[in-house]
Design an enzyme around this catalytic site. Structure first.
Site, PDB file in Angstrom:
ATOM      1  N   ASP A 498      -0.699  -2.033   0.384  1.00 20.68           N
ATOM      2  CA  ASP A 498      -0.986  -1.230  -0.798  1.00 20.68           C
ATOM      3  C   ASP A 498      -0.720   0.250  -0.546  1.00 20.68           C
ATOM      4  O   ASP A 498      -0.914   0.760   0.564  1.00 20.68           O
ATOM      5  CB  ASP A 498      -2.450  -1.436  -1.183  1.00 20.68           C
ATOM      6  CG  ASP A 498      -2.844  -0.704  -2.441  1.00 20.68           C
ATOM      7  OD1 ASP A 498      -2.268  -1.017  -3.496  1.00 20.68           O
ATOM      8  OD2 ASP A 498      -3.705   0.187  -2.373  1.00 20.68           O
ATOM      9  N   GLU A 551       4.236  -2.046  -1.256  1.00 18.44           N
ATOM     10  CA  GLU A 551       4.114  -1.502  -2.602  1.00 18.44           C
ATOM     11  C   GLU A 551       4.451  -0.014  -2.472  1.00 18.44           C
ATOM     12  O   GLU A 551       3.589   0.813  -2.175  1.00 18.44           O
ATOM     13  CB  GLU A 551       2.700  -1.702  -3.147  1.00 18.44           C
ATOM     14  CG  GLU A 551       2.588  -1.338  -4.624  1.00 18.44           C
ATOM     15  CD  GLU A 551       1.526  -0.290  -4.920  1.00 18.44           C
ATOM     16  OE1 GLU A 551       1.514   0.214  -6.045  1.00 18.44           O
ATOM     17  OE2 GLU A 551       0.729   0.022  -4.023  1.00 18.44           O
TER      18      GLU A 551
END
Length: 829
Positions: A498, A551
């Site tokens: 993330d 990401e």
């Protein structure tokens, strides 16, 4: 008595204080009336006790019978207050002329440090230590009424020195194996002495920790039930280099850490204590004395199990799980992820079907995902987090699956069940930042430790959290080992990392003056780059078949390039296996949000992705981020009435599944949920209730997703060449007036699939599309306008034969009837 050959404390003599001549203690004879030691008196023994008195046959018998509490309490009451009770079964007698050079009591300085929790070496003071004149025993047991040392036929009641300290000097030749009988109000507790044990961490472990290279850090730090020197208990260890002292508090000591000081293991900053007699299920925290002398009670950074939030204690745990997924693990490394079918169903475990535990999810989730044909699930962060509304993205327990749904072994059971159903498991992983909770990582030992020491570098400007100090080797080690931990201990098949962009740039969400350029004068966070490269290289080296997914929302060069291949920017690749294509997501959703009459002016938003499609190995993500915070659900982003919205959604999904790259779809979007997602109640499953009037509309979209995955899985052209330019060719990318996109996908053998998307709400008859001339006929493999999906059923039931009339740069063409707002797939008949 069996002599103990080793001691955890220093073996050198202690500093002389009050030299005295010891009493001679002979080996035990059969039922002597009086021991010579008793007759000689105790003043020569150097103890504060008045004398040395034989324990008598009753004490010996009580010990042989298992030292029952009643017997011990009775003996303790009978022992005179100023008496040392001694039986020397096989102790070596000492020369009568040897001088006693030490007082057994804890010195004033050590006493103060132990009471205040600032002692770095409690094992050098407490426990048993050979000294000139015998062996000194010291115990620190707050609230105890008495402490007795027991070893074989030896029983010694130590002198009460006050404040919980007990001591005694025995005229023994060497340290024996012994236990402690600790008398409290109304009870007697028999236990091993925690301060007689050697460290549980070896030199190699400490060296690797100091170097920041311990790839199995979770096996040495934290709390581990174990057998140490033949005794069962739990070993505790924690990294706290700035602490003046560390103690263990928990359910086993009524949360009073006073009597459980840990020892510092040198320059590594690691503190350690083996606590005998406690095991799995005990709650604990570390009480840390900060540099300023204040204290803080902290959860274990490497706790492998925690209490259910909002409770915050760590829990001693071990795993007894027996895996059944060996066949899955053997197969998963056969084909790299970027060359294999890879269709991901993203879900938030706690709200997928609210109230289900890990084991209950294991009974429902694999069957649901398998029925829809997804190859993988992606779980939003399962690492422990205090606030459910963060969806797991503000982690406090990096090594613990959230206790909201069960135990760590319960989570293993869920992963195992998915594997046995043939479904891979990806997990969102959050190494960018952590929350400021005062019981967790923030200023863990009183100073910035896991976070950067520069407040501007530490504070995350968007989320109110703290960023990790990626330049500190121990912090990198904590995170790299954490990535391995999930893959090795829980058989996770991939990590979706993330917020990579927030890690890579020093000026991320910062204004001028709020950041300092790197040593090259640039804005790249060189420490974060090095960390990500190390993490990826280590994970791929140790765990065959795993995939890491970034990401990353910028155009950083080389996210999925190998770490040893330098790019134009001068950096090696970050080493990820796949990267989320945030540009495709943003542009394609922007195009779909326009009414069909306006889409001709935004045609390039759907074609631009092919300009950079092969710069990285991409995943096309329609994730939770796109269906929360007022963005609405996927179907609600589409313009027009309910029929047009559903038709647009179906056409869009058909376009997405055919576009180069892997697919990811968030839960609820597979059946056209109208409301945006809320973690409070999860997907609106009631939309699929047969008694609901519009159930068929939602079921039709779910049926389409099932068929998309089915055709995708058996058509290598749709996934084999995702990262190769030779796997794609535009047929028409400029038909803006018609809202039409047509392209060919090829597998490794050159076999094609033709995808035609039509984003206008009209039927176009005899629409000519160019095709190769080496395919004798084309068969409709999928049509999103089929009646069973809720469409108008404008389909092509018969094979389509090419005409020799060239079109779109191809030597042949076929004539199609384009359905309204639909995508059609055709493959060689």
């Amino acid at each position: 008595m069996t002599p103990r050959p080793e001691s955890s404390g220093p073996q050198h003599p202690e500093r002389p204080e009050q030299p005295r001549r010891p009493a001679a203690v002979p080996a035990k004879k059969a039922a002597p009336a009086k021991s010579p030691a008793e007759k000689a008196g105790s003043k020569k023994a150097g103890s504060k006790k008045a004398g040395s008195k034989k324990a008598g046959s009753k004490m010996g018998e009580a010990k042989k019978a298992g030292t029952g509490k009643a017997a011990v309490k009775k003996s303790a009451r009978k022992a005179p207050k100023k008496t040392v009770v001694v039986e020397a079964a096989t102790a070596q007698p000492l020369p009568p002329d040897m001088e006693i050079a030490v007082s057994p009591a804890v010195t004033a300085g050590d006493r103060d440090r132990l009471l205040n929790g600032t002692h770095h070496a409690p094992h050098s003071v407490l426990g048993a230590h050979p000294v000139p004149g015998g062996v000194v025993f010291r115990a620190f047991r707050p609230y105890a009424l008495a402490v007795t040392v027991v070893s074989g036929g030896l029983a010694v009641e130590l002198h009460d020195d006050g404040d919980g300290f007990f001591s005694g000097l025995l005229p023994l030749g060497e340290v024996p194996a012994y236990r402690l009988l600790v008398t409290y109000e109304g009870t007697v507790h028999e236990t091993e002495d925690a301060y007689r044990f050697l460290p549980t961490l070896g030199e190699l472990d400490l060296h690797l920790i100091g170097e920041g290279r311990h790839e199995e850090l979770w096996t040495v730090l934290g709390a581990h039930p174990t057998t140490h020197q033949g005794v069962t208990g739990t070993r505790f260890s924690v990294w706290a280099p700035n602490a003046r002292g560390v103690r263990v508090a928990g359910s086993f000591n009524f949360w009073d850490a006073t009597g459980f000081p840990m020892r510092s293991l040198g320059s590594t900053g690691v503190w350690e204590l083996f606590v005998p007699g406690i095991g799995e299920g005990e709650l604990y925290k570390f009480e840390i004395t900060r540099p300023d002398g204040s204290k803080t009670l902290r959860a274990d950074p490497l706790a492998r199990r925690t209490e259910v939030p909002p409770a915050t204690s760590s829990i001693v745990t071990s795993s007894a799980y027996e895996w059944g997924d060996a066949q899955w693990l053997e197969r998963r490394a056969e084909v790299p992820a970027h060359r294999a079918p890879f269709s991901v169903y993203e879900l938030h475990l706690a709200s997928w079907r609210p109230g289900l535990t890990y084991r209950q999810l294991a009974e429902q989730l694999p069957a649901y995902v398998k029925d829809l044909g997804f190859t993988h699930v992606e779980l939003m962060p399962v690492a422990e987090h205090p606030f459910g509304g963060s969806w797991g993205y503000q982690v406090t327990g990096f090594y613990a699956p959230t206790a909201r749904l069960g135990t760590p072994d319960d989570f293993r059971y869920l992963v195992d069940a998915l594997h046995r159903a043939g479904i891979g498991v990806l997990m969102d992983w959050v190494p960018a930042h952590f929350p400021r909770d005062e019981w967790a990582l923030a200023e863990f030992d009183g100073r910035p430790l896991y976070e950067h020491e520069d407040p501007l570098r530490a504070a995350h400007p968007d989320w109110g959290t703290l960023e990790f100090d990626f330049g500190r080797r121990e912090v990198r080690n904590f995170l790299v080992a954490n990535a391995l931990y999930w893959c090795e201990e829980f058989h996770i098949d991939g990590l979706r990392v993330d917020a990579v962009a927030s890690m890579l740039y020093l000026d991320y969400s910062r204004e001028p003056g709020q950041w300092t350029p790197n040593e090259r004068g640039g804005r790249e966070n060189l420490d974060a780059v090095a960390f990500l490269q190390e993490m990826n290289a280590t994970v791929y080296r140790r765990v065959p078949g795993v995939v890491t997914v970034a990401e990353e929302s910028t155009a950083w060069d080389g996210v999925t390039r190998a770490t040893h291949h330098e790019g134009p920017s001068g950096f090696g690749g970050l080493g990820f296996g796949l990267k989320w294509n945030m540009g495709w997501m943003h542009d394609s959703l922007q195009y779909m949000s326009h009414g069909p009459v306006h889409r001709r002016y935004h045609h390039g938003e759907m074609t631009f992705s092919m300009v950079y499609a092969y710069s990285e190995n991409y995943v096309l993500p329609i994730s939770h981020d796109e269906v929360v915070h007022g963005k609405g659900s996927l179907v609600s982003k589409m313009p027009g009435d309910w029929w047009q919205q559903r038709a647009d959604l179906r056409a869009y999904l058909g376009f997405m599944w055919a576009h180069p790259g892997k697919q990811l779809l968030f839960m609820g979007q597979e059946f056209a949920q109208g409301a945006e997602w809320s973690e409070a109640h999860g997907p609106d499953w009631w939309l699929l209730d047969p008694h609901y009037g519009a159930e068929a509309d939602h079921r039709g979209v779910r049926d389409l997703v099932r068929d998309l995955n089915a055709v995708y899985g058996r058509t290598p052209a749709l996934w084999q060449g995702d990262t190769e330019p030779s796997g794609f060719r535009w047929v028409t990318g400029d038909a803006a007036e018609d809202n039409v996109f047509a392209f060919l996908r090829y597998d490794a053998d050159g076999s094609p699939l033709l995808a035609v998307s039509h984003f206008a709400p009209v039927v176009r008859h005899d629409y000519r599309v160019g095709v190769p001339d080496d395919v004798p006929a084309w068969h409709e493999a999928l049509n999103t306008d089929a009646a069973r999906y809720g469409g108008t059923d404008v389909t092509h039931p018969d094979p389509l034969k090419p005409d020799p009339q060239g079109r779109h740069g191809f030597p042949a063409s076929i004539r199609l009837t384009l359905p309204p707002l639909a995508t059609v797939w055709l493959r060689p008949a």
